[in-house]
Design a protein around this motif. Structure first.
Motif, mmCIF file in Angstrom:
data_model
loop_
_atom_site.group_PDB
_atom_site.id
_atom_site.type_symbol
_atom_site.label_atom_id
_atom_site.label_comp_id
_atom_site.label_asym_id
_atom_site.label_seq_id
_atom_site.Cartn_x
_atom_site.Cartn_y
_atom_site.Cartn_z
ATOM 1 N N ARG A 59 0.840 -1.209 0.000
ATOM 2 C CA ARG A 59 0.000 0.000 0.000
ATOM 3 C C ARG A 59 0.867 1.248 0.000
ATOM 4 O O ARG A 59 1.994 1.223 0.493
ATOM 5 C CB ARG A 59 -0.878 -0.013 1.255
ATOM 6 C CG ARG A 59 -1.876 -1.132 1.238
ATOM 7 C CD ARG A 59 -2.743 -1.078 2.495
ATOM 8 N NE ARG A 59 -2.969 -2.463 2.881
ATOM 9 C CZ ARG A 59 -2.684 -2.975 4.047
ATOM 10 N NH1 ARG A 59 -2.204 -2.240 5.009
ATOM 11 N NH2 ARG A 59 -2.908 -4.245 4.280
ATOM 12 N N PRO A 60 0.333 2.347 -0.495
ATOM 13 C CA PRO A 60 1.127 3.592 -0.507
ATOM 14 C C PRO A 60 1.702 3.957 0.864
ATOM 15 O O PRO A 60 2.797 4.522 0.937
ATOM 16 C CB PRO A 60 0.134 4.638 -1.017
ATOM 17 C CG PRO A 60 -0.771 3.863 -1.922
ATOM 18 C CD PRO A 60 -0.931 2.515 -1.226
ATOM 19 N N SER A 61 1.026 3.615 1.936
ATOM 20 C CA SER A 61 1.547 3.931 3.275
ATOM 21 C C SER A 61 2.815 3.129 3.599
ATOM 22 O O SER A 61 3.567 3.492 4.497
ATOM 23 C CB SER A 61 0.475 3.671 4.335
ATOM 24 O OG SER A 61 0.143 2.290 4.364
ATOM 25 N N GLU A 62 3.047 2.044 2.848
ATOM 26 C CA GLU A 62 4.227 1.192 3.071
ATOM 27 C C GLU A 62 5.373 1.532 2.121
ATOM 28 O O GLU A 62 6.456 0.969 2.234
ATOM 29 C CB GLU A 62 3.838 -0.280 2.901
ATOM 30 C CG GLU A 62 2.814 -0.742 3.917
ATOM 31 C CD GLU A 62 2.262 -2.130 3.588
ATOM 32 O OE1 GLU A 62 2.346 -2.562 2.411
ATOM 33 O OE2 GLU A 62 1.739 -2.760 4.512
ATOM 34 N N TRP A 63 5.144 2.429 1.159
ATOM 35 C CA TRP A 63 6.176 2.785 0.210
ATOM 36 C C TRP A 63 7.323 3.502 0.918
ATOM 37 O O TRP A 63 7.135 4.233 1.889
ATOM 38 C CB TRP A 63 5.620 3.692 -0.881
ATOM 39 C CG TRP A 63 4.624 3.029 -1.795
ATOM 40 C CD1 TRP A 63 4.247 1.718 -1.810
ATOM 41 C CD2 TRP A 63 3.878 3.675 -2.816
ATOM 42 N NE1 TRP A 63 3.319 1.497 -2.785
ATOM 43 C CE2 TRP A 63 3.062 2.687 -3.427
ATOM 44 C CE3 TRP A 63 3.801 4.977 -3.276
ATOM 45 C CZ2 TRP A 63 2.206 2.970 -4.481
ATOM 46 C CZ3 TRP A 63 2.945 5.250 -4.325
ATOM 47 C CH2 TRP A 63 2.156 4.250 -4.918
ATOM 48 N N LYS A 64 8.519 3.300 0.412
ATOM 49 C CA LYS A 64 9.714 3.962 0.937
ATOM 50 C C LYS A 64 10.335 4.754 -0.206
ATOM 51 O O LYS A 64 10.603 4.210 -1.279
ATOM 52 C CB LYS A 64 10.734 2.939 1.450
ATOM 53 C CG LYS A 64 10.182 1.945 2.452
ATOM 54 C CD LYS A 64 9.924 2.580 3.776
ATOM 55 C CE LYS A 64 9.449 1.517 4.765
ATOM 56 N NZ LYS A 64 8.717 2.057 5.842
ATOM 57 N N THR A 65 10.557 6.037 0.013
ATOM 58 C CA THR A 65 11.113 6.879 -1.048
ATOM 59 C C THR A 65 12.332 7.638 -0.558
ATOM 60 O O THR A 65 12.469 7.924 0.637
ATOM 61 C CB THR A 65 10.065 7.894 -1.547
ATOM 62 O OG1 THR A 65 9.669 8.729 -0.463
ATOM 63 C CG2 THR A 65 8.848 7.181 -2.122
ATOM 64 N N GLY A 66 13.220 7.957 -1.490
ATOM 65 C CA GLY A 66 14.391 8.770 -1.180
ATOM 66 C C GLY A 66 15.362 8.130 -0.204
ATOM 67 O O GLY A 66 16.032 8.831 0.542
ATOM 68 N N LEU A 67 15.466 6.810 -0.234
ATOM 69 C CA LEU A 67 16.367 6.115 0.686
ATOM 70 C C LEU A 67 17.818 6.288 0.245
ATOM 71 O O LEU A 67 18.123 6.189 -0.944
ATOM 72 C CB LEU A 67 16.013 4.636 0.748
ATOM 73 C CG LEU A 67 14.599 4.300 1.224
ATOM 74 C CD1 LEU A 67 14.328 2.814 1.063
ATOM 75 C CD2 LEU A 67 14.393 4.744 2.651
ATOM 76 N N PRO A 68 18.719 6.516 1.180
ATOM 77 C CA PRO A 68 20.124 6.700 0.803
ATOM 78 C C PRO A 68 20.761 5.378 0.371
ATOM 79 O O PRO A 68 20.310 4.298 0.747
ATOM 80 C CB PRO A 68 20.768 7.217 2.096
ATOM 81 C CG PRO A 68 19.907 6.673 3.187
ATOM 82 C CD PRO A 68 18.501 6.626 2.621
ATOM 83 N N THR A 69 21.823 5.476 -0.420
ATOM 84 C CA THR A 69 22.637 4.321 -0.791
ATOM 85 C C THR A 69 24.059 4.575 -0.312
ATOM 86 O O THR A 69 24.445 5.720 -0.046
ATOM 87 C CB THR A 69 22.625 4.071 -2.312
ATOM 88 O OG1 THR A 69 23.153 5.225 -2.971
ATOM 89 C CG2 THR A 69 21.217 3.776 -2.813
ATOM 90 N N PHE A 70 24.813 3.502 -0.195
ATOM 91 C CA PHE A 70 26.164 3.590 0.345
ATOM 92 C C PHE A 70 27.126 2.761 -0.476
ATOM 93 O O PHE A 70 26.736 1.770 -1.099
ATOM 94 C CB PHE A 70 26.179 3.113 1.802
ATOM 95 C CG PHE A 70 25.308 3.940 2.703
ATOM 96 C CD1 PHE A 70 25.813 5.045 3.359
ATOM 97 C CD2 PHE A 70 23.963 3.626 2.870
ATOM 98 C CE1 PHE A 70 25.001 5.823 4.175
ATOM 99 C CE2 PHE A 70 23.145 4.398 3.681
ATOM 100 C CZ PHE A 70 23.663 5.501 4.326
ATOM 101 N N ALA A 71 28.402 3.130 -0.452
ATOM 102 C CA ALA A 71 29.440 2.378 -1.159
ATOM 103 C C ALA A 71 29.756 1.076 -0.441
ATOM 104 O O ALA A 71 30.217 0.117 -1.054
ATOM 105 C CB ALA A 71 30.704 3.222 -1.295
ATOM 106 N N ALA A 72 29.497 1.033 0.865
ATOM 107 C CA ALA A 72 29.790 -0.169 1.645
ATOM 108 C C ALA A 72 28.801 -0.277 2.800
ATOM 109 O O ALA A 72 28.174 0.708 3.194
ATOM 110 C CB ALA A 72 31.214 -0.107 2.183
#
Length: 171
Positions: free
Chosen positions: A45-58
């Motif tokens: 559901r839209p309430s469970e969506w995750k947006t703009g999460l950071p990424t990392f090299a390690a």
């Protein structure tokens, strides 16, 4: 009616899992070297969506064993893992198990060969070192399979040459 010979077979699949024996079940995982990219997950559901999460090299698993961190990253575009053993920690605590393999063996070149009913893959021979005043000093190291490992459970750790236990060791 379609004959079985007329259909393409499903791609062969097999699962192999690498477990960390005796490791901290409540290990803390954190990102290192934040990257510019962000990701979003639109599942449920839209309430469970995750947006703009950071990424990392390690990604670091802190204190996977006492005084030993596991670092997942990449080198030359290939996945790589390293263990960072803090001064005084015991690298013999590092125990890994490949579950689901048909056979696990060490090649003549010192690589770890993992066979499955579908394919065989290898891990590069370990490279270990310590730093002293900005100079990297290689420490002799090799995979060490446990004698009581079954063919389907390749238990292994590392055999190390002499090193300075008062300094961090990277395997």
């Amino acid at each position: 009616e379609t004959q079985a010979a007329d259909r393409e077979p499903d791609a062969a699949r097999w699962a192999v899992r690498l477990d960390f024996e005796g490791a901290n079940p409540d290990v803390r995982i954190r990102g290192r070297e934040r990257a510019e990219a962000v990701v979003s997950y639109f599942r449920g559901r839209p309430s469970e969506w995750k947006t703009g999460l950071p990424t990392f090299a390690a990604v670091v698993y802190e204190d996977l064993w006492p005084g030993i961190d596991l670092l997942y990253g990449s080198e030359a575009g290939r996945p790589k893992y390293s263990f960072v053993v803090e001064p005084g920690a015991d690298p013999a605590r590092i125990r890994l198990v490949y579950r689901g393999a048909s056979a696990v063996r060490i090649t003549e070149a010192g690589r770890l060969s993992i066979e499955t009913p579908v394919t065989t893959f290898e891990e590069d021979a370990p490279y270990s070192y310590q730093e002293d005043g900005g100079t990297r000093i290689e420490v002799a190291s090799a995979f060490a399979l446990e004698a009581d490992s079954t063919a389907a459970e390749g238990r292994f750790g590392f055999r190390l040459g002499s090193y300075d236990p008062t300094k961090p060791l990277v395997i």
